[in-house]
Design a protein around this motif. Structure first.
Motif, PDB file in Angstrom:
ATOM      1  N   CYS A  84     -91.329   1.120  94.869  1.00 15.97           N
ATOM      2  CA  CYS A  84     -91.770   2.200  95.742  1.00 15.97           C
ATOM      3  C   CYS A  84     -90.803   2.538  96.863  1.00 15.97           C
ATOM      4  N   ALA A 100     -98.268   1.088  99.798  1.00  8.74           N
ATOM      5  CA  ALA A 100     -96.888   1.318 100.247  1.00  8.74           C
ATOM      6  C   ALA A 100     -96.830   2.721 100.838  1.00  8.74           C
ATOM      7  N   PRO A 101     -97.130   2.867 102.115  1.00  6.48           N
ATOM      8  CA  PRO A 101     -97.231   4.222 102.684  1.00  6.48           C
ATOM      9  C   PRO A 101     -95.916   4.970 102.735  1.00  6.48           C
ATOM     10  N   ASP A 102     -94.795   4.264 102.572  1.00  6.92           N
ATOM     11  CA  ASP A 102     -93.518   4.966 102.609  1.00  6.92           C
ATOM     12  C   ASP A 102     -93.257   5.765 101.349  1.00  6.92           C
ATOM     13  N   PHE A 103     -94.045   5.522 100.312  1.00  7.53           N
ATOM     14  CA  PHE A 103     -93.757   6.120  99.011  1.00  7.53           C
ATOM     15  C   PHE A 103     -93.707   7.634  99.090  1.00  7.53           C
ATOM     16  N   ILE A 157     -99.168   1.679  94.956  1.00  2.00           N
ATOM     17  CA  ILE A 157     -98.656   2.805  95.746  1.00  2.00           C
ATOM     18  C   ILE A 157     -99.488   2.982  97.015  1.00  2.00           C
ATOM     19  N   ASP A 194     -85.106   5.406  97.828  1.00  7.99           N
ATOM     20  CA  ASP A 194     -85.149   6.655  98.574  1.00  7.99           C
ATOM     21  C   ASP A 194     -84.505   7.769  97.756  1.00  7.99           C
ATOM     22  N   PHE A 195     -85.320   8.657  97.190  1.00  6.40           N
ATOM     23  CA  PHE A 195     -84.791   9.731  96.361  1.00  6.40           C
ATOM     24  C   PHE A 195     -84.102  10.795  97.196  1.00  6.40           C
ATOM     25  N   SER A 242     -92.791   9.609 101.414  1.00 11.70           N
ATOM     26  CA  SER A 242     -91.598  10.217 101.984  1.00 11.70           C
ATOM     27  C   SER A 242     -90.340   9.842 101.213  1.00 11.70           C
ATOM     28  N   THR A 243     -90.358   8.720 100.466  1.00 16.89           N
ATOM     29  CA  THR A 243     -89.145   8.382  99.724  1.00 16.89           C
ATOM     30  C   THR A 243     -89.105   9.069  98.357  1.00 16.89           C
ATOM     31  N   PHE A 244     -90.273   9.297  97.749  1.00 20.16           N
ATOM     32  CA  PHE A 244     -90.282   9.968  96.443  1.00 20.16           C
ATOM     33  C   PHE A 244     -90.264  11.471  96.690  1.00 20.16           C
ATOM     34  N   THR A 298     -84.442   8.265 104.649  1.00 24.99           N
ATOM     35  CA  THR A 298     -85.652   8.791 105.277  1.00 24.99           C
ATOM     36  C   THR A 298     -85.880   8.223 106.666  1.00 24.99           C
ATOM     37  N   ALA A 312     -93.044   4.789 107.585  1.00 30.47           N
ATOM     38  CA  ALA A 312     -94.374   5.361 107.798  1.00 30.47           C
ATOM     39  C   ALA A 312     -95.116   4.609 108.893  1.00 30.47           C
TER      40      ALA A 312
END
Lengths: 602, 182
Positions: free
Chosen positions: A177, B171-174, B168, A180-181, B176-178, A51, A421
């Motif tokens: 968390c 963790a603001p990246d969650f 969660i 990276d899916f 975009s990664t999920f 990402t 982010a």
């Protein structure tokens, strides 16, 4: 096919008229999304590199939209009418103009100078087209729309991504968390697992040993290196700015773009376990890069607005436009060269000569800053060269393609921690705050204070570019149908009292919101403590209950006294559990405290 | 006080589904087994694709959590998915799904024993999947204890959905990664 659509529609969406409107809107946006040729490319990039690298390409695509929009409205509202009133171009075209922007291009629609100041009307007694108003309103409307888009994007990102850095639970979120899916390439997945393993092992070794206490000598050495690095970069920035200034004054056509090589800093090898220090160092490098670029742009603007504009040259706006064209072109060439040296040659070196270095990684920070710099130049240049966004559009397209190919062939997925982010939020903030606001102030000074050149351009002969609007308002005063426009202009736009009242109102609202945030923060802390205490109470009561039950079992022969005690204990436990449940429900309710207390951990 | 096993209806209907995404997903579903999946879905045929086909999709085949993902979204928890389950899965994993919905399903994916809590054994299995079983049991145990210590708010030794959502948010990246692009 219609059956399929119908049945799928039934299974996907419920049938009501409001839903059908939404369906139509969604279908339109989805088809538009499908038309974009990069959906597949972005998917491949995300699959192999994750990402963080993908965010660079998404940012590039987003900036491209600004340029496409600007080019379309400039071409439609300014250039096409100019074609109708064009004068013949006497100059001859040699290939050199593509590099210098001067020569043949000087009298084409590329630059401000060739636009007419006349009111164009092809057919007699029909509606006429006032070129002056068209020019200033097109550019003004574009900047207002950009401002609103940037403001809303930034606000949305801030509300989603702004996290109090002390409140981070580092290990838990790293484990649960950050997987990276998006990454679907087998090699990339293995690499990601290896990186996570390394990070966990480093975390464990930090846990095992004490906090590193550097000796006095080491601390002095660290401080000294930081100080030297800062002094060196500031000195380089000052030297570059002075060089730019003096070379411009002496009218040489060569710009010291070599100053940008300052940003190529070789990162010294760091001892392991210094993850935090690495992130700080990265921020420092980016910050120095930003300072250098801002100072160079600042010096150039100062030179253009104070020296070129007040000089006696024939058409100063066209000269400034040519300067910006050359800057944009050189920046584009240096971007491609940077990709060549930074990635291609580095891969050759890393795989043949010095194998321990390995493949390079894609330097997201530096590349994003390059994009922001290029966009800043384009925005400054819109007023002086209306078709510059079109040129930047082509440049961005080429850069996208080149970066993508270079990434796929030369780079490996990142192993450093990159908080996507938060970094993207700060980059868009950079795009807004020094970049866009600086551009607005430059444009503001040009439009309000500077005297347009006498012999060329749509504003020739006027005391300032803004005078065109003032004259138009004066002309409107004689028409009764447009009295409201005149009223709005005099009482709202050019009246200081109105802006004073609005500013006071905005400040008051901001202060109120700030106080509300403080109050919610206190409430959050209180609720947090309450949950912890309720948990402790629950554990205590459960233990008590177990003890009582055990004693009750062992003394059941003695009588019913134990039963009474256990009943009290059970009632207490039930009460406590209800309380805990209530507190947790309160935190889950979105309407309770406004989006739930959990989401207000600012 | 068990949490419900499916999210409340109001939460689910808030996700904006789009017709062409549905169509695209339908064609991907059908491509997995063209002989089993009919083109006409008006009489709602009961077609279920086995987990092996779902797990062989290029978007999922290298994901260490593909089995848990299929189990969470399948109707009976065995990994065999109908078209509805398939659509649910990819719409939750798309970029349009809201954060709470994603957090809910991520929690269910990491909850290996389906008891609505992420306990230490669930975390150990997660760590093993994330690091390809290359940590020693002591290291795994240490990591899991640290995670529970940091994230457990109500001090019951395991992570509930509220604890997970709390984490969660920070963790603001969650978001975009999920996310799986299809």
């Amino acid at each position: 096919a219609e059956d399929l659509v119908g049945s799928l529609a039934n299974s996907c969406l419920s049938s009501s008229s409001l839903q059908s409107f939404r369906r139509f809107g969604n279908t339109l946006t989805e088809h538009f999304h499908q038309l974009q040729p990069w959906h597949k490319t972005l998917k491949i990039i995300g699959a192999e590199f994750g990402t963080s690298v993908l965010s660079y390409f998404i940012f590039l695509k987003w900036l491209l939209n600004f340029n496409i929009f600007s080019f379309l409205i400039n071409f439609g509202f300014i250039t096409i009418p100019q074609f109708l009133a064009a004068e013949p171009n006497n100059l001859s075209f040699t290939g050199l103009e593509l590099l210098t922007g001067a020569g043949y291009f000087q009298q084409t629609v590329l630059y401000y100078g060739s636009y007419t100041n006349a009111t164009i009307s092809k057919v007699e007694n029909s509606a006429s087209y006032n070129m002056q108003l068209a020019y200033i309103f097109t550019v003004g409307t574009y900047f207002v729309i950009c401002f609103l888009i940037l403001l809303f994007s930034m606000a949305r990102l801030f509300s989603r991504n702004f996290v109090n850095p002390q409140a981070r639970s580092v290990n838990a979120s790293k484990l649960l968390c950050t997987w990276d899916f998006n990454i679907t390439n087998e090699k990339a997945v293995k690499l990601q697992q290896k990186n996570l393993l390394t990070q966990i092992k480093e975390g464990l070794t930090e846990l095992n040993k004490e906090v590193q206490n550097f000796s006095v000598m080491e601390r002095v050495v660290r401080f000294a290196t930081h100080l030297i690095a800062w002094v060196a970069s500031l000195a380089a920035a000052v030297a570059a700015c002075a060089g730019v200034y003096f070379l411009s004054i002496n009218n040489l056509k060569v710009r010291p773009e070599f100053a940008f090589f300052h940003t190529v800093v070789v990162l010294p090898s760091l001892p392991p376990g210094m993850d935090q220090l690495l992130v700080q160092l990265l921020f420092l490098l980016l910050f120095r890069n930003i300072i250098l670029k801002i100072s160079i742009v600042g010096i150039l603007c100062y030179y253009w607005l104070n020296i070129v504009a007040t000089s006696e040259s024939q058409c100063w706006e066209t000269l400034v436009g040519q300067d910006i064209y050359r800057l944009v072109l050189v920046d584009f060439i240096f971007c491609l060269l940077g990709s060549f040296f930074g990635e291609f040659l580095r891969r050759i070196i890393g795989t043949t000569v010095c194998v321990s270095l390995g493949l390079p990684e894609f330097d997201i920070g530096r590349n994003v800053l390059d994009l922001i710099y290029a966009q800043t130049l384009t925005w400054i240049g819109i007023l002086f060269s209306p078709l510059l966004p079109g040129i930047q559009m082509i440049a961005f397209l080429i850069v996208f393609f080149v970066k993508k190919v270079s990434l796929m062939r030369n780079c490996q997925p990142p192993c450093k921690v990159w908080r996507t982010a938060q970094m993207m939020t700060s980059f868009i903030f950079l795009l807004f705050c020094p970049s866009f606001l600086g551009v607005l102030s430059v444009i503001g000074v040009t439009v309000w204070r500077l005297k347009p050149s006498e012999e060329c351009g749509p504003f020739r002969g006027l005391p300032s570019m803004y005078a065109a609007v003032a004259e138009w308002i004066q002309m409107l005063e004689s028409y009764t149908a447009w009295k409201w426009v005149v009223w709005i202009y005099h009482n709202l736009i050019s009246s200081e009292l109105f802006f004073f009242i609005i500013s006071t109102f905005v400040l008051v609202v901001t202060y109120l919101y700030w106080q509300i945030i403080q109050a919610r923060r206190t409430m959050t802390k209180l609720l947090h403590n309450q949950i912890i205490n309720a948990g402790k109470d629950k554990k205590f009561l459960l233990q008590k209950l177990q003890k009582v039950q055990r004693s009750k079992r062992s003394s059941s022969a003695l009588g019913g006294r134990g039963q009474q005690v256990s009943l009290t204990a059970q009632l207490l436990l039930f009460n406590c559990l209800v309380q805990v449940h209530g507190v947790l429900q309160l935190c889950k309710q979105p309407a309770g405290l406004g989006k739930g207390c959990a989401s207000n951990f600012i | 006080m068990r949490w419900k096993s499916k999210p409340p209806c109001s939460q689910k209907s808030q996700e904006p589904t789009s017709l062409s995404l549905c169509l695209r997903l339908f064609h991907r579903y059908r491509d997995l087994a063209p002989q089993l999946v009919p083109l006409d879905y008006t009489d709602k045929p009961a077609v279920t694709l086995p987990y092996e086909l779902i797990g062989s999709m290029p978007e999922l085949k290298d994901n260490p959590f593909r089995q848990r993902i299929a189990e969470v979204f399948s109707e009976h928890g065995d990994g065999n998915m109908t078209l509805d389950d398939f659509l649910d899965m990819f719409s939750v994993l798309s970029e349009m799904a809201p954060r709470d919905l994603k957090a809910y399903y991520a929690f269910k994916i990491y909850d290996f024993n389906n008891d609505d809590y992420i306990c230490k054994s669930d975390l150990e299995k997660t760590v093993n999947k994330l690091t390809r079983n290359e940590l020693t049991p002591e290291e795994i145990s240490l990591v899991c204890e640290k995670v529970i210590y940091e994230a457990d708010v109500d001090n019951d030794g395991k992570l509930s959905l509220a604890d997970f959502q709390h984490m969660i948010v920070r963790a603001p990246d969650f978001l975009s990664t999920f996310h799986i692009r299809i």
